[in-house]
Design a protein around this motif. Sequence first.
Motif, PDB file in Angstrom:
ATOM      1  N   PHE A 178      29.031  37.372  35.435  1.00  0.00           N
ATOM      2  CA  PHE A 178      30.221  37.985  34.859  1.00  0.00           C
ATOM      3  C   PHE A 178      30.009  39.420  34.386  1.00  0.00           C
ATOM      4  CE2 PHE A 178      30.968  33.415  34.297  1.00  0.00           C
ATOM      5  CZ  PHE A 178      32.140  33.295  35.032  1.00  0.00           C
ATOM      6  N   GLY A 179      28.808  39.969  34.551  1.00  0.00           N
ATOM      7  CA  GLY A 179      28.557  41.366  34.190  1.00  0.00           C
ATOM      8  C   GLY A 179      29.419  42.329  34.995  1.00  0.00           C
ATOM      9  N   PRO A 180      29.412  42.211  36.333  1.00  0.00           N
ATOM     10  CA  PRO A 180      30.274  43.100  37.123  1.00  0.00           C
ATOM     11  C   PRO A 180      31.764  42.918  36.805  1.00  0.00           C
ATOM     12  CG  PRO A 180      28.575  42.151  38.518  1.00  0.00           C
ATOM     13  CD  PRO A 180      28.504  41.440  37.192  1.00  0.00           C
ATOM     14  N   ALA A 181      32.181  41.688  36.538  1.00  0.00           N
ATOM     15  CA  ALA A 181      33.590  41.435  36.209  1.00  0.00           C
ATOM     16  C   ALA A 181      33.963  42.111  34.887  1.00  0.00           C
ATOM     17  CB  ALA A 181      33.855  39.938  36.133  1.00  0.00           C
ATOM     18  N   ALA A 182      33.058  42.058  33.909  1.00  0.00           N
ATOM     19  CA  ALA A 182      33.318  42.694  32.614  1.00  0.00           C
ATOM     20  C   ALA A 182      33.438  44.209  32.781  1.00  0.00           C
ATOM     21  CB  ALA A 182      32.217  42.351  31.615  1.00  0.00           C
ATOM     22  N   LYS A 183      32.538  44.787  33.554  1.00  0.00           N
ATOM     23  CA  LYS A 183      32.573  46.233  33.797  1.00  0.00           C
ATOM     24  C   LYS A 183      33.853  46.626  34.530  1.00  0.00           C
ATOM     25  CE  LYS A 183      30.134  49.978  36.099  1.00  0.00           C
ATOM     26  NZ  LYS A 183      28.973  50.350  36.922  1.00  0.00           N
ATOM     27  N   ASP A 184      34.223  45.874  35.548  1.00  0.00           N
ATOM     28  CA  ASP A 184      35.429  46.179  36.318  1.00  0.00           C
ATOM     29  C   ASP A 184      36.689  46.055  35.460  1.00  0.00           C
ATOM     30  OD1 ASP A 184      33.841  46.643  38.518  1.00  0.00           O
ATOM     31  OD2 ASP A 184      34.284  44.707  39.480  1.00  0.00           O
ATOM     32  N   PHE A 185      36.739  45.028  34.619  1.00  0.00           N
ATOM     33  CA  PHE A 185      37.900  44.846  33.747  1.00  0.00           C
ATOM     34  C   PHE A 185      38.029  46.018  32.782  1.00  0.00           C
ATOM     35  CE2 PHE A 185      40.011  43.386  29.900  1.00  0.00           C
ATOM     36  CZ  PHE A 185      41.170  42.826  30.418  1.00  0.00           C
ATOM     37  N   LEU A 186      36.902  46.394  32.160  1.00  0.00           N
ATOM     38  CA  LEU A 186      36.926  47.510  31.214  1.00  0.00           C
ATOM     39  C   LEU A 186      37.326  48.803  31.916  1.00  0.00           C
ATOM     40  CD1 LEU A 186      36.476  48.490  28.318  1.00  0.00           C
ATOM     41  CD2 LEU A 186      34.048  48.798  28.894  1.00  0.00           C
ATOM     42  N   ALA A 187      36.801  49.024  33.126  1.00  0.00           N
ATOM     43  CA  ALA A 187      37.159  50.224  33.884  1.00  0.00           C
ATOM     44  C   ALA A 187      38.651  50.239  34.197  1.00  0.00           C
ATOM     45  CB  ALA A 187      36.338  50.298  35.173  1.00  0.00           C
ATOM     46  N   GLY A 188      39.190  49.109  34.600  1.00  0.00           N
ATOM     47  CA  GLY A 188      40.613  49.036  34.891  1.00  0.00           C
ATOM     48  C   GLY A 188      41.473  49.280  33.667  1.00  0.00           C
ATOM     49  N   LEU A 189      40.933  48.963  32.514  1.00  0.00           N
ATOM     50  CA  LEU A 189      41.672  49.118  31.267  1.00  0.00           C
ATOM     51  C   LEU A 189      41.644  50.554  30.747  1.00  0.00           C
ATOM     52  CD1 LEU A 189      43.176  47.347  29.159  1.00  0.00           C
ATOM     53  CD2 LEU A 189      40.970  47.072  28.000  1.00  0.00           C
ATOM     54  N   VAL A 190      40.456  51.205  30.760  1.00  0.00           N
ATOM     55  CA  VAL A 190      40.323  52.478  30.042  1.00  0.00           C
ATOM     56  C   VAL A 190      39.923  53.688  30.877  1.00  0.00           C
ATOM     57  CG1 VAL A 190      39.783  51.309  27.864  1.00  0.00           C
ATOM     58  CG2 VAL A 190      37.917  52.044  29.361  1.00  0.00           C
ATOM     59  N   LEU A 191      39.454  53.511  32.087  1.00  0.00           N
ATOM     60  CA  LEU A 191      38.958  54.652  32.872  1.00  0.00           C
ATOM     61  C   LEU A 191      40.070  55.681  33.078  1.00  0.00           C
ATOM     62  CD1 LEU A 191      36.443  55.770  34.248  1.00  0.00           C
ATOM     63  CD2 LEU A 191      37.210  54.671  36.356  1.00  0.00           C
ATOM     64  N   ASN A 192      39.757  56.924  32.754  1.00  0.00           N
ATOM     65  CA  ASN A 192      40.683  58.071  32.845  1.00  0.00           C
ATOM     66  C   ASN A 192      41.867  57.971  31.884  1.00  0.00           C
ATOM     67  OD1 ASN A 192      39.172  59.373  34.883  1.00  0.00           O
ATOM     68  ND2 ASN A 192      40.071  57.989  36.386  1.00  0.00           N
ATOM     69  N   GLN A 193      41.742  57.143  30.863  1.00  0.00           N
ATOM     70  CA  GLN A 193      42.805  56.971  29.879  1.00  0.00           C
ATOM     71  C   GLN A 193      42.439  57.694  28.574  1.00  0.00           C
ATOM     72  OE1 GLN A 193      45.771  55.388  30.460  1.00  0.00           O
ATOM     73  NE2 GLN A 193      45.000  55.220  32.554  1.00  0.00           N
TER      74      GLN A 193
END
Length: 125
Positions: free
Chosen positions: A71-86
């Motif tokens: 679930f490490g990659p899933a956690a990173k992807d979720f966080l990126a989808g939430l905050v990246l470039n925000q």
Amino acid sequence: MFFRTAHGRLVSAVLWCLLAAAACFGQDLTAFTGRVTTVSGGDEVTVVDAKGKEHRIKLAGIDAPESNQEFGPAAKDFLAGLVLNQPVTVVGRRYDTDGRLVSQMFLLGRDVSYSMIWAGLAWYD
């Protein structure tokens, strides 16, 4: 009973305030707004502030699985989808041993750490 009187309650409130102030004594509060430019893991990001300075941020209050863990990659992807470039607001009090600012981070007024826990991709720490 002393604490049942108005005077006793006042003394109690003052003592609690003094204890809270003593607990916070010596801690510097760092607060700024910026934009998330990099997501390094499920609980670590890089934020660039208005002056162009980069801040490595460790999300306070949570621990997410590492990239090599389940679930490490899933956690990173979720966080990126939430905050990246925000645009985010960062409130931090200390630096960890890796030089990251341990902080609460808010996106549109919502604590990002809470969002990671709610999604089931981080543990309360």
